[in-house]
Design an enzyme around this catalytic site. Structure first.
Site, PDB file in Angstrom:
ATOM      1  CG  PHE A 138      34.821  42.609  35.590  1.00  0.00           C
ATOM      2  CD1 PHE A 138      34.471  41.627  36.513  1.00  0.00           C
ATOM      3  CD2 PHE A 138      36.154  42.803  35.300  1.00  0.00           C
ATOM      4  CE1 PHE A 138      35.445  40.865  37.132  1.00  0.00           C
ATOM      5  CE2 PHE A 138      37.139  42.044  35.931  1.00  0.00           C
ATOM      6  CZ  PHE A 138      36.777  41.081  36.848  1.00  0.00           C
ATOM      7  CG  ASP A 223      27.644  38.593  35.703  1.00  0.00           C
ATOM      8  OD1 ASP A 223      28.822  38.570  35.307  1.00  0.00           O
ATOM      9  OD2 ASP A 223      27.348  38.474  36.915  1.00  0.00           O
ATOM     10  CE  LYS A 252      31.232  40.447  42.573  1.00  0.00           C
ATOM     11  NZ  LYS A 252      32.558  40.979  42.902  1.00  0.00           N
TER      12      LYS A 252
HETATM   13  C1  IF1 Z   1      38.828  41.409  40.690  1.00  0.00           C
HETATM   14  C2  IF1 Z   1      33.999  44.578  40.754  1.00  0.00           C
HETATM   15  C3  IF1 Z   1      35.778  43.749  39.320  1.00  0.00           C
HETATM   16  C4  IF1 Z   1      31.709  40.637  38.753  1.00  0.00           C
HETATM   17  C5  IF1 Z   1      30.677  40.280  37.840  1.00  0.00           C
HETATM   18  C6  IF1 Z   1      31.588  38.110  37.580  1.00  0.00           C
HETATM   19  C7  IF1 Z   1      32.619  38.394  38.471  1.00  0.00           C
HETATM   20  C8  IF1 Z   1      32.699  39.678  39.077  1.00  0.00           C
HETATM   21  C9  IF1 Z   1      29.596  41.276  37.491  1.00  0.00           C
HETATM   22  C10 IF1 Z   1      33.648  37.308  38.769  1.00  0.00           C
HETATM   23  C11 IF1 Z   1      33.802  39.980  40.026  1.00  0.00           C
HETATM   24  C12 IF1 Z   1      35.190  41.370  41.332  1.00  0.00           C
HETATM   25  C13 IF1 Z   1      36.467  40.677  40.915  1.00  0.00           C
HETATM   26  C14 IF1 Z   1      37.580  41.454  41.545  1.00  0.00           C
HETATM   27  C15 IF1 Z   1      37.081  42.878  41.722  1.00  0.00           C
HETATM   28  C16 IF1 Z   1      35.586  42.815  41.535  1.00  0.00           C
HETATM   29  C17 IF1 Z   1      35.150  43.691  40.464  1.00  0.00           C
HETATM   30  F1  IF1 Z   1      33.294  44.806  39.677  1.00  0.00           F
HETATM   31  F2  IF1 Z   1      33.255  43.964  41.648  1.00  0.00           F
HETATM   32  F3  IF1 Z   1      34.526  45.691  41.232  1.00  0.00           F
HETATM   33  F4  IF1 Z   1      36.886  43.254  39.112  1.00  0.00           F
HETATM   34  F5  IF1 Z   1      35.246  44.362  38.367  1.00  0.00           F
HETATM   35  N1  IF1 Z   1      30.649  39.037  37.277  1.00  0.00           N
HETATM   36  N2  IF1 Z   1      34.069  41.165  40.425  1.00  0.00           N
HETATM   37  O1  IF1 Z   1      31.744  41.883  39.311  1.00  0.00           O
HETATM   38  O2  IF1 Z   1      33.464  36.843  40.067  1.00  0.00           O
HETATM   39  O3  IF1 Z   1      35.312  35.174  39.919  1.00  0.00           O
HETATM   40  O4  IF1 Z   1      35.668  37.304  41.189  1.00  0.00           O
HETATM   41  O5  IF1 Z   1      34.085  35.572  42.076  1.00  0.00           O
HETATM   42  O6  IF1 Z   1      38.959  40.467  39.894  1.00  0.00           O
HETATM   43  O7  IF1 Z   1      39.656  42.318  40.843  1.00  0.00           O
HETATM   44  P1  IF1 Z   1      34.706  36.192  40.841  1.00  0.00           P
END
Ligand code: IF1
Length: 403
Positions: A138, A223, A252
């Site tokens: 992700f 990442d 974050k």
């Molecule tokens: C949703 C969880 C999801 C990330 C990593 C980049 C990004 C994320 C390793 C993008 C964002 C968020 C997005 C949010 C839910 C959450 C998430 F893993 F944290 F639980 F989806 F997988 N790399 N993660 O975890 O960052 O553009 O969001 O700032 O999209 O539902 P962003």
């Protein structure tokens, strides 16, 4: 008059299914709903609120800077960006940084840098650069990024997707070795897969991948948008493998739980592929974000939040492992990034989260079976004990209904 929830639904896209609670205030590890009920936050907005809600020093830094200068675009220099970039480079042990806003923007920046590095430094033929990512990844929600996803829901209806990406199994360094070709620009990997259910790869995985990338002149890009900023007990989760990636992504918690701040960090040779006009962002690197990002880093070290994540994460995981509930099929994670796998034969993780909500604990399921316990790093042992007690109560109730 619509309820608050109905009102939001009336005007908002239905691209989330939130738990039925309306939050109005946050302080430290706690948030309150519109009925005045208090909840312990075990989600930290997916690790964006590691400093706790509305940290006074962060709010003060934000408001003081907001009264002076907030957004001027990058058409001009400001007195705040240089300090922030130096601070984040030193913390991540990288030579240069490019500030963006959301994590996805930082990831896209990394993908562009990797491709341009392949063409201008590695001399890969134009438009032939390949980037390797992992199954279960992700990295955000843009079309390029979901084009790399193996989650059907993140892809369905959004094609066609750009070429130039290859997927390999997560945790298997040999698969990386086999996937590399002379056109490979980079390997993009999460040190722990967050969204996929807090999947921790075998010990030494990243170290082996780093060696394979070095031997094949392939950029290793970690990442750390979710795993960085001390969440796993080291500043970067990749520090557990004692490696030095060619590039690192942060986001974050870098925004102190107040506003979006992300950075793409890399060694000089990689970052210097960007020349004026190649890339940009209206808000990326604005003085408000720079001040908050710098303060977020200061507090992380001043309040020993990284050591706390290590010590309290171990304490939390040990307590969870001692619960010995038939509903729990696994406890995973590092530091205060913890996932509890609920045996789908007995119960749904979402149902457990709904019951936890009633007990005053906020969490969220991921991939249907995993409950995330990722509280702000300021949490205390007593608060962890409180969460364990409530989780244990919910499990006992659920066990009574096990078919
Ligand atoms: C949703 C969880 C999801 C990330 C990593 C980049 C990004 C994320 C390793 C993008 C964002 C968020 C997005 C949010 C839910 C959450 C998430 F893993 F944290 F639980 F989806 F997988 N790399 N993660 O975890 O960052 O553009 O969001 O700032 O999209 O539902 P962003």
């Amino acid at each position: 008059m619509h309820s608050v929830i109905e009102h939001e639904k009336l005007y908002g896209a239905h691209h989330y299914e939130p738990l039925p609670v309306v939050l109005t205030r946050g302080e430290g590890v706690y948030v309150w709903d519109d009925q005045g009920n208090r909840y312990m936050d075990m989600m930290s907005a997916y690790s964006a609120v590691s400093h706790g809600h509305c940290h006074p020093e962060l709010v003060n830094a934000l408001t003081e800077q907001a009264k002076k200068l907030a957004v001027v675009s990058r058409a001009y220099y400001t007195d705040k960006l240089g300090d922030f970039l130096q601070k984040v480079c030193e913390a991540a042990r990288q030579e240069k940084a490019l500030a963006m806003n959301t994590g996805a923007e930082a990831v896209e920046t990394a993908l562009k840098a990797a491709r341009k590095w392949a063409y201008t430094v590695k001399k890969v033929a134009e438009n032939k650069a390949e980037i390797i990512a992992c199954e279960g990844n992700f990295h955000g929600r843009t079309i390029v990024i979901v084009g790399m996803s193996t989650e059907p829901q993140y892809r369905n209806g959004f094609g066609p997707f750009p070429a130039g990406f290859k997927l390999i199994p997560y945790g298997d360094a040999d698969a990386l070795r086999k996937a590399i070709t002379p056109n490979t620009a980079a390997f993009l990997v999460e040190p722990i897969q967050g969204e996929n259910g807090i999947i921790v790869p075998p010990a030494g995985y990243l170290k082996e991948c780093a060696r394979i990338c070095r031997d094949n002149n392939v950029l290793l890009i970690c990442d750390e948008i979710q795993t960085g900023m001390g969440r796993t007990g080291k500043f970067l989760a990749s520090d557990h493998d004692d490696i030095h990636p060619d590039a690192v992504l942060l986001g974050k918690a870098l925004g102190g739980g107040l506003l979006p701040v992300s950075v793409f960090l890399a060694r000089r040779e990689v970052m210097d592929v960007f020349t004026p006009g190649d890339h940009g962002s209206t808000f990326g690197g604005n003085p408000l974000a720079a001040v908050v990002g710098a303060k977020a880093l200061d507090i992380l070290f001043k309040e020993n939040l990284i050591e706390r994540a290590e010590e309290l994460g171990t304490y939390f995981r040990e307590k969870l492992e001692k619960l010995k509930s038939p509903l729990i099929s696994a406890v995973r994670g590092k530091g205060l990034l913890i996932g509890v796998e609920i045996n789908p034969r007995y119960h749904s993780a979402r149902e457990i989260c709904l019951q936890l909500l009633k007990q005053g604990v906020l969490s969220k399921e991921t991939h249907h079976t995993v409950i995330r316990f990722a509280p702000p790093l300021i949490i205390t042992k007593e608060q962890i004990d409180e969460a364990i007690k409530k989780f244990s109560h919910v499990l006992a109730q659920a066990e009574a209904h096990v078919c």
